[in-house]
Design an enzyme around this catalytic site. Structure first.
Site, PDB file in Angstrom:
ATOM      1  CD  GLU A 251      38.191   3.618 -50.353  1.00 10.16           C
ATOM      2  OE1 GLU A 251      38.242   4.323 -49.322  1.00 10.16           O
ATOM      3  OE2 GLU A 251      38.039   4.102 -51.503  1.00 10.16           O
TER       4      GLU A 251
ATOM      5  CG  HIS B 118      30.792   7.212 -43.724  1.00 11.10           C
ATOM      6  ND1 HIS B 118      30.344   7.821 -44.860  1.00 11.10           N
ATOM      7  CD2 HIS B 118      32.142   7.353 -43.717  1.00 11.10           C
ATOM      8  CE1 HIS B 118      31.381   8.341 -45.510  1.00 11.10           C
ATOM      9  NE2 HIS B 118      32.478   8.064 -44.843  1.00 11.10           N
TER      10      HIS B 118
END
Length: 673
Positions: free
Chosen positions: A410, A477
């Site tokens: 990321e 998540h």
């Protein structure tokens, strides 16, 4: 007898040797002038000396063309001076003067001078290579022929960012030269104490790129290695890792006595400084006379003194500059937009879900603007357009050079997007879940959000970060971090509740000159956000809330998936004789507080709601602002409905209790109506 070719070659070599000396002299005396001013009390600032590393900067800079780009570090005086920075403006910046490159807002840690090929400087160790990749990506896509050299210290090789960047650069064959200036110390820690690696260049093979180690005190060795790497990059051969080895002759920072160094070794190194050694070499080899080199030194010192004195004597930055350059409108106000409320266009509509609306918007934008590129994990074909198929088919339609599948990294994704935005592209980067914001937060908060401020308003970072708040996926998540993002000056935060709003707001983000965090709700992917979307293209300006339902008794202020819970609660309350007005903020930065105040001024009651954690959440800020502005007019205390102060659990029963819904809103309204 020497041939003409031999004579020309010798002349060229001599010219290069003199030019290398000229650059080393300029670096040496610039560093010396700053240290002299600090020692005498003439100035006060943080400074990181480069004494002993002049040959690295000179050799690398001479190997680059004027249009090639440099990404440097806070210990970058040598690199930027050798590259040809505007000296007076540079000194003005590091001294915090109004004549500085960025009006004194960046200091030594945020130097940029694009006119002289200095793309960016970072104060975060190891972060530069991520951004360099993006600049190189833009050069590759646009076929400019530019090469990007990113300079960093040996200590940065312990940072994961460098490894991520090397991997991505190799995979995409980017025109990048990774220059590791190994000065023997990671701040105050000797190399032998933080790595088992004997030569950092050996690591290059692990990423499928050439690696070479050279004598960093010899400008010719550095020049030759970097020249070869630049030629390889420019021809499409991809990146190279160059390690230049020297010894830092001064402390990590000015005032550091280097008590951690072996005194005999340090004394021996200082007795044979690279600059003086190279000077004697040129004289011994008959390349130049002492007088000729004295003339070069005099020219360098005069130029430096003139520039330094101009910066030192310049005015200090006025306090009125404090709030400028946070956003592209030259301000820092959170409530930037208001104006006339924009309505959706009339005419034909099509029934779309959130996924389809975002896909259609990206498709149209890419068709009309070739500067828009997409980056993310598994977003291309045949992967299928990401986990939620939002970008399906776009790589087939626009090519893999505009829809780029990235490694699972990321920080690299956001770093590359940022670098590409600095180079003139408009990237859209996808972070699969909002939880992963934390992995990339350095690039988001310390870099992308600060580009405009650190450059003194000279440039922005026009990029969009798309991310999604999950559900039923557990504590890592399913989190919503919008409060964290809102607390980052320079970053705009958008969270649509319907497909129609998503299309208009995403179009606005794609036209913004500031970085935008575009948040999507997984709950709205599958039915919740579906509805009529105008066929015609349109833009919903950031900072304009929407009144989703009018009412007279209480205002519900919310955004994202909670808008639907608010509408459900309002419908239930209507049967009980309570009229609720539902305000959908749509954007959190900028925040349309005016619409909220106008509504609460009418209803005299406010419930502010969001699914993220209530403690220190956006609701607290809104409640405080309303309480301040409408104190004495409120008929009841402001109510906050938000998520519990817990991670988001996986078990369905616990998640339902963690996140609020219509029932909690009805209960809160019942307390004040």
């Amino acid at each position: 007898m020497a041939t003409q070719l031999d004579t020309e070659a010798q002349s060229s070599t001599s010219d290069r040797a003199i030019e290398l000396y000229r650059l080393m002299s300029k670096v040496h005396y610039a560093d010396q002038r700053v240290r002299k001013a600090l020692s005498s009390g003439e100035i006060a600032m943080s400074y990181w000396p480069v004494d002993g590393q002049e040959a690295m900067s000179a050799g690398a800079a001479l190997a680059l063309s004027d249009s090639d780009q440099l990404v440097a570090t806070y210990r970058g005086l040598g690199d930027v001076v050798a590259k040809g920075i505007d000296l007076a403006a540079y000194f003005g910046e590091i001294l915090g003067r109004e004549t500085g490159l960025s009006k004194g807002k960046a200091g030594a840690m945020g130097i940029s001078d694009p006119d002289h090929g200095i793309a960016w400087t970072t104060g975060i160790v190891g972060a530069g290579p991520l951004i360099a990749n993006g600049i190189a990506l833009a050069a590759s896509i646009r076929k400019t022929g530019q090469v990007v050299l990113v300079s960093f210290g040996d200590g940065a090789t312990s940072i994961g960012y460098v490894h991520e960047a090397m991997n991505m650069a190799a995979v995409w064959s980017l025109p990048v030269v990774f220059l590791c200036q190994n000065n023997a110390w990671a701040e105050s820690t000797a190399m032998s104490r933080y790595t088992r690696t004997a030569r950092f260049s050996d690591r290059a093979a692990g990423y499928g790129m050439p690696g070479v180690t050279v004598d960093g005190t010899d400008p010719h060795a550095v020049y030759d290695a970097v020249s070869e790497a630049v030629a390889r990059a420019r021809s499409g051969g991809g990146p190279t890792f160059v390690e230049a080895v020297a010894y830092r002759l001064q402390g990590h920072y000015f005032g550091d006595a280097m008590g951690y160094a072996d005194p005999d070794e340090l004394a021996a190194k200082r007795a044979d400084p690279p600059f003086a050694r190279y000077r004697q070499r040129l004289i011994d080899d008959g390349v130049a006379t002492s007088d000729a080199l004295d003339a070069i030194d005099a020219e360098a010192t005069e130029e430096i003194e003139t520039a330094f004195a101009a910066a030192r004597d310049a005015g200090f930055v006025g306090v009125d500059e404090l709030t400028r350059d946070v956003f592209s409108d030259n301000g820092s106000e959170l409530s930037i937009h208001r104006g006339e409320r924009v309505s959706l266009p009339g005419g034909d509509t099509e029934d779309l879900g959130l996924v389809q609306a975002i896909h259609r918007t990206l498709d149209r934008a890419m068709a009309s603007d070739d500067s828009i590129i997409l980056l993310g994990e598994d977003i291309g074909d045949p992967s299928g357009g990401g986990m939620f198929k939002i970008t399906a088919g776009l790589s087939t339609k626009y090519g893999e050079n505009r829809v780029l599948d990235t490694p699972i990294a990321e920080s690299s994704i956001i770093g590359a997007a940022l670098g590409a935005s600095l180079a003139g592209l408009r990237p859209v980067a996808e972070l699969m879940f909002m939880d992963f914001l934390g992995v990339a937060m350095d690039q988001i908060a310390n870099h992308a959000a600060k580009v405009r401020y650190l450059s003194g308003g000279r440039r922005g970072a026009p990029l969009v970060i798309r991310t999604m708040v999950g559900t039923a996926a557990g504590p890592q998540h399913s989190q919503a971090f919008e409060a964290w993002a809102m607390h980052t000056p320079g970053l705009k935060v958008v969270w649509p509740s319907t497909a129609a709003d998503a299309a208009g707001l995403l179009n606005a983000c794609l036209r913004e000159n500031d970085p935008c965090l575009f948040i999507e709700s997984m709950k709205l992917y599958y039915g919740g956000g579906k509805g009529p979307v105008p066929v015609a293209d349109y833009v919903i300006p950031l900072g304009q809330a929407d009144i989703k339902r009018s009412g007279t008794d209480v205002t519900i202020c919310t955004y994202g998936v909670m808008v639907h819970a608010a509408l459900e609660a309002a419908k239930e309350l209507e049967s009980k004789g309570v009229s609720a007005e539902v305000i959908d903020l749509r954007t959190l930065v900028p925040l349309d507080l005016a619409t909220v105040l106008e509504s609460v001024g009418k209803t005299k009651r406010l419930v502010v709601a969001h699914e993220s954690v209530g403690f220190c959440g956006p609701g607290a800020e809104i409640a405080a602002a309303v309480g301040t502005e409408l104190f004495g007019e409120l008929a009841a205390p402001v109510q906050r409905v938000a998520g519990t102060y817990t991670p988001v659990p996986r078990a369905a029963t616990l998640e339902a209790a963690c996140r609020p819904g219509a029932a909690q809103l009805v209960e809160a309204i019942g307390r004040i109506v």
